[in-house]
Design a protein around this motif. Structure first.
Motif, PDB file in Angstrom:
ATOM      1  N   ALA A 200       0.832  -1.200   0.000  1.00  0.00           N
ATOM      2  CA  ALA A 200       0.000   0.000   0.000  1.00  0.00           C
ATOM      3  C   ALA A 200       0.873   1.259   0.000  1.00  0.00           C
ATOM      4  O   ALA A 200       0.558   2.246  -0.685  1.00  0.00           O
ATOM      5  CB  ALA A 200      -0.933  -0.006   1.209  1.00  0.00           C
ATOM      6  N   LEU A 201       1.972   1.231   0.752  1.00  0.00           N
ATOM      7  CA  LEU A 201       2.896   2.372   0.748  1.00  0.00           C
ATOM      8  C   LEU A 201       3.512   2.565  -0.633  1.00  0.00           C
ATOM      9  O   LEU A 201       3.696   3.714  -1.082  1.00  0.00           O
ATOM     10  CB  LEU A 201       3.995   2.144   1.790  1.00  0.00           C
ATOM     11  CG  LEU A 201       3.604   2.376   3.249  1.00  0.00           C
ATOM     12  CD1 LEU A 201       4.684   1.848   4.182  1.00  0.00           C
ATOM     13  CD2 LEU A 201       3.349   3.858   3.516  1.00  0.00           C
ATOM     14  N   ARG A 202       3.808   1.471  -1.310  1.00  0.00           N
ATOM     15  CA  ARG A 202       4.356   1.590  -2.671  1.00  0.00           C
ATOM     16  C   ARG A 202       3.301   2.165  -3.612  1.00  0.00           C
ATOM     17  O   ARG A 202       3.620   2.955  -4.509  1.00  0.00           O
ATOM     18  CB  ARG A 202       4.830   0.216  -3.151  1.00  0.00           C
ATOM     19  CG  ARG A 202       6.124  -0.237  -2.465  1.00  0.00           C
ATOM     20  CD  ARG A 202       6.748  -1.417  -3.176  1.00  0.00           C
ATOM     21  NE  ARG A 202       8.013  -1.787  -2.563  1.00  0.00           N
ATOM     22  CZ  ARG A 202       8.300  -2.966  -2.041  1.00  0.00           C
ATOM     23  NH1 ARG A 202       7.388  -3.931  -2.071  1.00  0.00           N
ATOM     24  NH2 ARG A 202       9.480  -3.217  -1.512  1.00  0.00           N
ATOM     25  N   TRP A 203       2.048   1.764  -3.420  1.00  0.00           N
ATOM     26  CA  TRP A 203       0.970   2.322  -4.234  1.00  0.00           C
ATOM     27  C   TRP A 203       0.906   3.838  -4.018  1.00  0.00           C
ATOM     28  O   TRP A 203       0.748   4.606  -4.981  1.00  0.00           O
ATOM     29  CB  TRP A 203      -0.364   1.677  -3.857  1.00  0.00           C
ATOM     30  CG  TRP A 203      -1.527   2.126  -4.700  1.00  0.00           C
ATOM     31  CD1 TRP A 203      -2.045   1.523  -5.806  1.00  0.00           C
ATOM     32  CD2 TRP A 203      -2.310   3.326  -4.498  1.00  0.00           C
ATOM     33  NE1 TRP A 203      -3.091   2.262  -6.308  1.00  0.00           N
ATOM     34  CE2 TRP A 203      -3.271   3.362  -5.532  1.00  0.00           C
ATOM     35  CE3 TRP A 203      -2.289   4.349  -3.565  1.00  0.00           C
ATOM     36  CZ2 TRP A 203      -4.210   4.393  -5.645  1.00  0.00           C
ATOM     37  CZ3 TRP A 203      -3.216   5.387  -3.673  1.00  0.00           C
ATOM     38  CH2 TRP A 203      -4.162   5.397  -4.706  1.00  0.00           C
ATOM     39  N   VAL A 204       1.026   4.261  -2.777  1.00  0.00           N
ATOM     40  CA  VAL A 204       1.006   5.689  -2.466  1.00  0.00           C
ATOM     41  C   VAL A 204       2.151   6.398  -3.180  1.00  0.00           C
ATOM     42  O   VAL A 204       1.960   7.457  -3.790  1.00  0.00           O
ATOM     43  CB  VAL A 204       1.084   5.909  -0.937  1.00  0.00           C
ATOM     44  CG1 VAL A 204       1.383   7.371  -0.608  1.00  0.00           C
ATOM     45  CG2 VAL A 204      -0.213   5.469  -0.270  1.00  0.00           C
ATOM     46  N   LYS A 205       3.326   5.825  -3.126  1.00  0.00           N
ATOM     47  CA  LYS A 205       4.491   6.441  -3.768  1.00  0.00           C
ATOM     48  C   LYS A 205       4.267   6.619  -5.268  1.00  0.00           C
ATOM     49  O   LYS A 205       4.666   7.625  -5.860  1.00  0.00           O
ATOM     50  CB  LYS A 205       5.737   5.600  -3.513  1.00  0.00           C
ATOM     51  CG  LYS A 205       7.045   6.286  -3.935  1.00  0.00           C
ATOM     52  CD  LYS A 205       8.246   5.478  -3.507  1.00  0.00           C
ATOM     53  CE  LYS A 205       9.548   6.215  -3.804  1.00  0.00           C
ATOM     54  NZ  LYS A 205       9.717   7.425  -2.965  1.00  0.00           N
ATOM     55  N   GLU A 206       3.604   5.643  -5.886  1.00  0.00           N
ATOM     56  CA  GLU A 206       3.417   5.662  -7.337  1.00  0.00           C
ATOM     57  C   GLU A 206       2.185   6.446  -7.783  1.00  0.00           C
ATOM     58  O   GLU A 206       2.129   6.893  -8.936  1.00  0.00           O
ATOM     59  CB  GLU A 206       3.310   4.220  -7.851  1.00  0.00           C
ATOM     60  CG  GLU A 206       4.587   3.404  -7.663  1.00  0.00           C
ATOM     61  CD  GLU A 206       4.398   1.954  -8.060  1.00  0.00           C
ATOM     62  OE1 GLU A 206       3.251   1.568  -8.405  1.00  0.00           O
ATOM     63  OE2 GLU A 206       5.389   1.199  -8.010  1.00  0.00           O
ATOM     64  N   ASN A 207       1.193   6.613  -6.891  1.00  0.00           N
ATOM     65  CA  ASN A 207      -0.092   7.147  -7.345  1.00  0.00           C
ATOM     66  C   ASN A 207      -0.587   8.400  -6.635  1.00  0.00           C
ATOM     67  O   ASN A 207      -1.466   9.083  -7.161  1.00  0.00           O
ATOM     68  CB  ASN A 207      -1.180   6.069  -7.191  1.00  0.00           C
ATOM     69  CG  ASN A 207      -0.981   4.895  -8.132  1.00  0.00           C
ATOM     70  OD1 ASN A 207      -1.315   4.970  -9.302  1.00  0.00           O
ATOM     71  ND2 ASN A 207      -0.431   3.810  -7.606  1.00  0.00           N
ATOM     72  N   ILE A 208      -0.065   8.703  -5.457  1.00  0.00           N
ATOM     73  CA  ILE A 208      -0.709   9.747  -4.656  1.00  0.00           C
ATOM     74  C   ILE A 208      -0.568  11.134  -5.273  1.00  0.00           C
ATOM     75  O   ILE A 208      -1.400  12.025  -5.005  1.00  0.00           O
ATOM     76  CB  ILE A 208      -0.168   9.722  -3.211  1.00  0.00           C
ATOM     77  CG1 ILE A 208      -1.207  10.316  -2.255  1.00  0.00           C
ATOM     78  CG2 ILE A 208       1.173  10.448  -3.098  1.00  0.00           C
ATOM     79  CD1 ILE A 208      -2.486   9.537  -2.161  1.00  0.00           C
ATOM     80  N   ALA A 209       0.448  11.349  -6.113  1.00  0.00           N
ATOM     81  CA  ALA A 209       0.593  12.655  -6.759  1.00  0.00           C
ATOM     82  C   ALA A 209      -0.639  12.989  -7.599  1.00  0.00           C
ATOM     83  O   ALA A 209      -1.042  14.157  -7.700  1.00  0.00           O
ATOM     84  CB  ALA A 209       1.851  12.685  -7.626  1.00  0.00           C
ATOM     85  N   ALA A 210      -1.275  11.972  -8.179  1.00  0.00           N
ATOM     86  CA  ALA A 210      -2.466  12.203  -9.004  1.00  0.00           C
ATOM     87  C   ALA A 210      -3.645  12.698  -8.168  1.00  0.00           C
ATOM     88  O   ALA A 210      -4.579  13.297  -8.707  1.00  0.00           O
ATOM     89  CB  ALA A 210      -2.850  10.914  -9.735  1.00  0.00           C
ATOM     90  N   PHE A 211      -3.608  12.442  -6.853  1.00  0.00           N
ATOM     91  CA  PHE A 211      -4.663  12.893  -5.948  1.00  0.00           C
ATOM     92  C   PHE A 211      -4.300  14.225  -5.279  1.00  0.00           C
ATOM     93  O   PHE A 211      -5.015  14.689  -4.387  1.00  0.00           O
ATOM     94  CB  PHE A 211      -4.918  11.844  -4.864  1.00  0.00           C
ATOM     95  CG  PHE A 211      -5.483  10.550  -5.398  1.00  0.00           C
ATOM     96  CD1 PHE A 211      -6.845  10.296  -5.379  1.00  0.00           C
ATOM     97  CD2 PHE A 211      -4.643   9.562  -5.918  1.00  0.00           C
ATOM     98  CE1 PHE A 211      -7.362   9.110  -5.854  1.00  0.00           C
ATOM     99  CE2 PHE A 211      -5.150   8.366  -6.396  1.00  0.00           C
ATOM    100  CZ  PHE A 211      -6.514   8.137  -6.376  1.00  0.00           C
ATOM    101  N   GLY A 212      -3.171  14.807  -5.701  1.00  0.00           N
ATOM    102  CA  GLY A 212      -2.729  16.064  -5.111  1.00  0.00           C
ATOM    103  C   GLY A 212      -1.783  15.895  -3.949  1.00  0.00           C
ATOM    104  O   GLY A 212      -1.539  16.838  -3.188  1.00  0.00           O
ATOM    105  N   GLY A 213      -1.218  14.691  -3.793  1.00  0.00           N
ATOM    106  CA  GLY A 213      -0.334  14.413  -2.673  1.00  0.00           C
ATOM    107  C   GLY A 213       1.136  14.484  -3.040  1.00  0.00           C
ATOM    108  O   GLY A 213       1.505  14.404  -4.207  1.00  0.00           O
TER     109      GLY A 213
END
Length: 529
Positions: A200-213
């Motif tokens: 899940a942390l890896r998912w955040v690293k790869e995807n959270i920028a698209a949510f404004g993170g």
């Protein structure tokens, strides 16, 4: 040679295909350009608007861990076409109903449960907001992201993105076996639940920028087993760079009793014996063929539980190459800013009748060390005796392990540390005695600001005010590594120079020098050996 005959593999692939078709029913075409659509690495998701926060629920972050993927490291989730509707929670992971106060808002239990949720106040992906990734508690046996008390909407309103994830529990998340170790590319087994969290942390690293993170500003936080997990990820070389700050609420992987870790080699022997006796299964093929509900029921029924090795993390040689205390002692941990603490009444408030046997129980528990323990927990009156017995119960349960985590980081780490104690007496609800303690897990609703969803509690204006302050402290820490901010009582760092100050979180938050340090040092001289 495959562990599965071709017919079984074909059956699995057919089942997976049908599941994908069913899942695709939740993926609908939508108008492009919607502010509620976000493009992830695997496909578009469409969330819902809740006030100023966009909410995305039930996003898969790993492949369903079913069939031949049961007890394997989490595999990548499949991509999809069109827009996947992300407006409802995914199923919670398989678990027995151990905790009556855990009320879920999801479709029910499933072995296919590896989904996460995102609450974001960002209007677009250029915001680069700090991210807070939550790990729920439940002794590694229960829990779900859909619990109302850990709803991320209100906390996200403080200018942070909140992410919560499901992870495998109990026998599904922490079963070991020599054959599992042999087939693993990492030559390890037993920590699938923790590896789900890493995925899940890896998912955040790869995807959270698209949510404004901001993927380079992630805070990992959790409570109870979730806090134990945060300390484990802080120790793990596998998690290096996946998060930059850590918050622990009640627990650290420094205990030999509560959620104490076994070595993988010892666990393999005991778990294999357990599988043979309870399931009459000695091969992975046989074990993976057992339906999920049957696997759970037979693992948790009373006859089995008498011999049940509690399924929880192990020192597996991969995620954790050594024990967590050994990694910290050697200064090999991920050196990050840390905010951690516990609640005043972690073990509850004991009755007078229980206290009457306090000295006898201490003598039994500590043997030759009992005199110095009794001296540290002084009691000159009945009221003080109740408090002393309650404190020792809390320390034995979870407070000491959290203290040891703080001390370990203070000894070999260089980043700032902040310590708290949650002192607020939580209002009555159907599961807890009316207004008698700041009990274990009581702080969660204050951190998340979820009182509006917990209508069975009799919240006061003081509770609401403290909740707002705690949200600010937590979100400030996520933003800068320092909980302090305008309008908040000053929270000093936890170190020798400040007198080991502790922020007491109650109706009037106040920082004070640790007046129980000698007590913890006495316990450490016994338990820290």
């Amino acid at each position: 040679m495959s562990l599965f005959p071709s017919t079984r593999l074909q059956q699995f692939l057919l089942t997976a295909t049908l599941a994908a078709l069913v899942s695709s029913a939740g993926i609908a075409q939508a108008q492009s350009g919607s502010s509620l659509e976000v493009e992830t690495k695997l496909g578009k998701v469409a969330g819902k608007q809740e006030g100023d926060v966009r909410t995305f629920l039930g996003i898969p972050f790993a492949a369903p861990p079913v069939g031949p993927l049961r007890w394997r490291e989490p595999m990548p989730a499949a991509s999809w076409k069109g827009v996947r509707q992300a407006t409802s929670f995914g199923p919670h992971c398989m678990q027995a109903p151990f905790f009556e106060d855990m009320i879920f808002r999801d479709p029910g239990p499933s072995e296919d449960c590896l989904t996460l949720n995102v609450w974001t106040p960002a209007k677009n992906k250029a915001a680069k907001l700090p991210v807070m990734v939550w790990i729920y508690g439940g002794g590694y046996q229960g829990g779900s992201t859909s619990e109302a008390r850990q709803d991320g909407k209100v906390l996200a309103e403080n200018g942070v993105i909140v992410v919560t994830m499901n992870y495998r529990l109990g026998i599904f998340g922490f079963f070991t076996h020599p054959a599992l170790t042999a087939e693993s590319p990492n030559k390890a087994s037993g920590n699938y639940g923790l590896l789900d969290q890493t995925a899940a942390l890896r998912w955040v690293k790869e995807n959270i920028a698209a949510f404004g993170g901001d993927p380079s500003n992630v805070t990992l936080f959790g409570e109870s087993a979730g806090s134990f997990a945060v300390s484990s990820h802080m120790a793990s070389p596998v998690d290096k760079g996946l998060f930059q700050k850590a918050i622990g609420e009640s627990g650290g992987a420094f205990s030999k009793s509560t959620l104490g870790m076994r070595s993988r080699i010892d666990a393999e022997v005991k778990d294999a014996e357990f599988a043979s006796k309870v399931y009459h299964a000695d091969t992975l093929e046989q074990l993976r063929a057992i339906p999920a509900q049957e696997l759970l029921d037979r693992a948790t029924k009373p006859a089995a539980s008498k011999e049940l090795v509690r399924f929880s993390p192990v020192i597996d040689g991969y995620l954790l190459p050594e024990s967590v205390p050994a990694i910290f002692a050697a200064g090999k941990q991920n050196d990050l800013p840390l905010l951690a603490g516990w609640n005043h009444d972690e073990g509850g408030v004991l009755s007078k009748s229980t206290v009457e046997s306090f000295q006898a129980s201490v003598n039994k528990q500590f043997g030759d060390d009992a005199p110095k323990v009794l001296a540290a927990y002084t009691a000159a009156s009945d009221a003080e005796a109740i408090r002393a017995a309650s404190d020792l119960t809390a320390d034995s349960f979870i407070a000491y392990s959290t203290w040891k985590w703080l001390e370990a980081q203070a000894t070999t780490g260089k980043q700032p540390i902040y310590r708290f104690r949650f002192d607020e007496v939580v209002p009555a609800d159907p599961f807890h005695t009316a207004g008698d303690s700041a009990y274990h897990s009581g702080e969660i609703a204050y951190v998340f600001g979820s009182q509006h969803l917990l209508t069975d509690f009799k919240w006061t204006p003081e509770d609401q005010a403290l909740s707002k302050q705690m949200q600010q402290y937590w979100s400030n820490f996520a933003k800068t590594g320092d909980p302090n901010g305008a309008g908040l009582p000053t929270w000093p760092k936890y170190n020798a120079a400040t007198g080991w100050q502790v922020m007491h979180l109650g109706a009037q938050p106040v920082a004070e020098k640790d007046d129980h340090r000698n007590r913890d040092l006495v316990l450490d001289s016994i338990w820290g050996k």
